[in-house]
Design a protein around this motif. Sequence first.
Motif, PDB file in Angstrom:
ATOM      1  N   ARG A 121     -38.161  21.796 -25.392  1.00  7.33           N
ATOM      2  CA  ARG A 121     -38.494  22.892 -24.462  1.00  7.33           C
ATOM      3  C   ARG A 121     -39.411  23.915 -25.110  1.00  7.33           C
ATOM      4  NH1 ARG A 121     -32.276  23.536 -22.254  1.00  7.33           N
ATOM      5  NH2 ARG A 121     -32.357  21.898 -20.681  1.00  7.33           N
TER       6      ARG A 121
ATOM      7  N   PHE B 137     -35.682  18.149 -19.550  1.00  6.23           N
ATOM      8  CA  PHE B 137     -36.403  18.718 -18.408  1.00  6.23           C
ATOM      9  C   PHE B 137     -35.778  18.380 -17.068  1.00  6.23           C
ATOM     10  CE2 PHE B 137     -39.306  18.230 -21.984  1.00  6.23           C
ATOM     11  CZ  PHE B 137     -39.629  19.559 -22.168  1.00  6.23           C
TER      12      PHE B 137
ATOM     13  N   TRP C  60     -37.522  27.824 -20.507  1.00  4.18           N
ATOM     14  CA  TRP C  60     -38.478  27.133 -19.623  1.00  4.18           C
ATOM     15  C   TRP C  60     -37.961  27.214 -18.204  1.00  4.18           C
ATOM     16  CZ3 TRP C  60     -38.782  22.094 -17.064  1.00  4.18           C
ATOM     17  CH2 TRP C  60     -40.086  21.626 -16.849  1.00  4.18           C
TER      18      TRP C  60
ATOM     19  N   SER D  52     -34.012  26.546 -17.825  1.00  6.29           N
ATOM     20  CA  SER D  52     -33.602  25.658 -18.913  1.00  6.29           C
ATOM     21  C   SER D  52     -33.577  26.458 -20.201  1.00  6.29           C
ATOM     22  CB  SER D  52     -34.587  24.498 -19.043  1.00  6.29           C
ATOM     23  OG  SER D  52     -34.538  23.694 -17.883  1.00  6.29           O
TER      24      SER D  52
END
Lengths: 295, 381
Positions: free
Chosen positions: A16, A46, B226, B238
């Motif tokens: 990430r 993800f 993210w 995330s």
Amino acid sequence: MDHLDRLEADSIDIFREAVAESERPVLLYSIGKDSSVLLHLARKAFHPSKPPFPLLHVDTTWKFREMIEFRDRTAAELGLELIVHRNPECVALGINPFDHGSARHTDMWKTQGLRQALDEHRFDLAFGGARRDEEASRAKERVFSFRTAQHRWDPKNQRPELWRLYNTRVAPGESIRVFPLSNWTELDVWRYVEREGIPVVPLYFAAWRPVVDRDGLLIMVDDDRMPLTESPRHELVRFRTLGCYPLTGAVRSEARTVPEIVEEMRAATTSERQGRLIDHDQSGSMERKKREGYF
Amino acid sequence: MELLRFITCGSVDDGKSTLIGRLLYESKLLYADHLAALEADSRRVGTRGGELDFALLVDGLAAEREQGITIDVAYRFFATEARRFIVADTPGHEQYTRNMVTGASTADAAVILLDARKGVLSQTRRHARIVSLLGIRHVALAVNKLDLLGYSRESFEKVCFEFTEFAADLGFAEITCVPMSATEGVNVVGHSELTPWYDGKTLLQWLETVVVDTEENGPSRFLVQWVNRPDATFRGFSGRVLRGTLRRGDEVRVLPGERTSTVDRIVTMDGDLLEAPTGSSVTVVLTDDVDASRGDVLAFAADPAGVADAFQAHLVWLNENGLLPGRQYLAKIGARTVGFTATKALQLNEIGVDSVHFDTPVPFESYRTNATSARSWCSTG
């Protein structure tokens, strides 16, 4: 969280960070067990999105056939973009390990091929599946490893890398190689493959295969391009690592399942790269290749 | 099996790399092909007259072998019946302090070596201070090269006293002194007849039993790395649980700022979770459409972290160009890069206490109480 949970969480964290701070990331997919784990972790990182980067395979045309089948099936099933690059110069010259030697073969197909592909697509960050337990120069490399515009690694001048904070700043043309599996061992990889049920190329499992002896290694005859003076014999073998078939030694083994591989590994007295001819070209050869741009 | 991450550090030529090689060798953890390569390398470039030169196991770079020194940190993996280990072998030269800091930042324990003949050197002190600053509280002092002093108990005790006295202010929870010879393998794995007067732990025994400080629990902190938006129907964050346990239904505040919301889902590829423990990497969906972006922290709303833009901080300066007062630099704080200025000058490898001003407020916690979420790192920019 157990040991594998923590390794998994750390690797996801790395994915990430890398994606959030790069413009054009790519995942170097080499089809082996480490790549399988890397891809699985990328999907977890993800989800529910797909991994926001393509896969790049730097092909040498000398990989095992089963690897290529596995590669194409994996990309199709996961719906991921797969870029296959073959160094056009090698194609034109017919570079191969028999006539040109393993060192030149590896340099031109893999090192030069990788540099061409990264330049052509202007990738500024590339994920790789290298682990620190593999080899002495890899044991020294950062998780986020800086490369010059010429793709060179300068092992004497690596950036500080504290905690889980990664320096991703690069100038145009420069790039970062990122190794989410840095702190995994070979045994961790297999235990994780077992726990998560991750598909791997069947060559890792013992089967009767046609082999010949070359330079102290058991080489599998994967197609009719291999010059032979003898008839291959059939032995029960498997592979601990996968590369170009003429350069990758098989090991005699009866391990036909992942749990049997884990059991075999616990008793192993040699390292996995022992079967890789290209590592033994000369002492320190991995570092030299890395400095020149090899993964 | 429990994992211990530790470093070996200390001044140059105190025998760090030799010690690690010896640990691996004596614990029978070297692969046959690695041992064969070591035998060949020892004859070719070794410094021990053809005997096994263990430093060559970890000094894997061409420049290191050429000069017989350690330049960068090497990570080695091994396991015994009791524990698994990741050891970071760090360089002793002052010039490579930043590589030592890199290795120390992820360690739970430190083995500080010193040469019994030389005692506590300035580099020993510098490394001990860095170890302390990075929050490592368990230290073994390996008093090495005692073979060159005839395994003198008096010399050993003199050096231990000297170090423990110096380290009294560094906040270590324990300092275990071990009399050792890494080259001869004395008190590395097993006890030796050469030191009949020593009945404490050998180095390996210490490594197998030293306490690993578990992350202190407390109100949860989640770092957004993210923003996850696969389509118009899903918007998640995330990131990583830095502290505490994040639970579905928790009210959280988005730091910096006053916005609050509630944890609606904790999403993973293996299915939704009811709670996520410290250290887990997950994706959080909130009940409201609040704005949060990379670098923000979702903090347990009833007990959120502080937010500030000016700090007094310990700085370890790692760039060849010294820190200049008033100049703009960039700092990476969690998943956020912010500008900052400092008020004092620092030279390469210098450690100082300084006032630091960020150009935007950042969430913070004390490093002492929460090493994972409270950390900063600076780079020139």
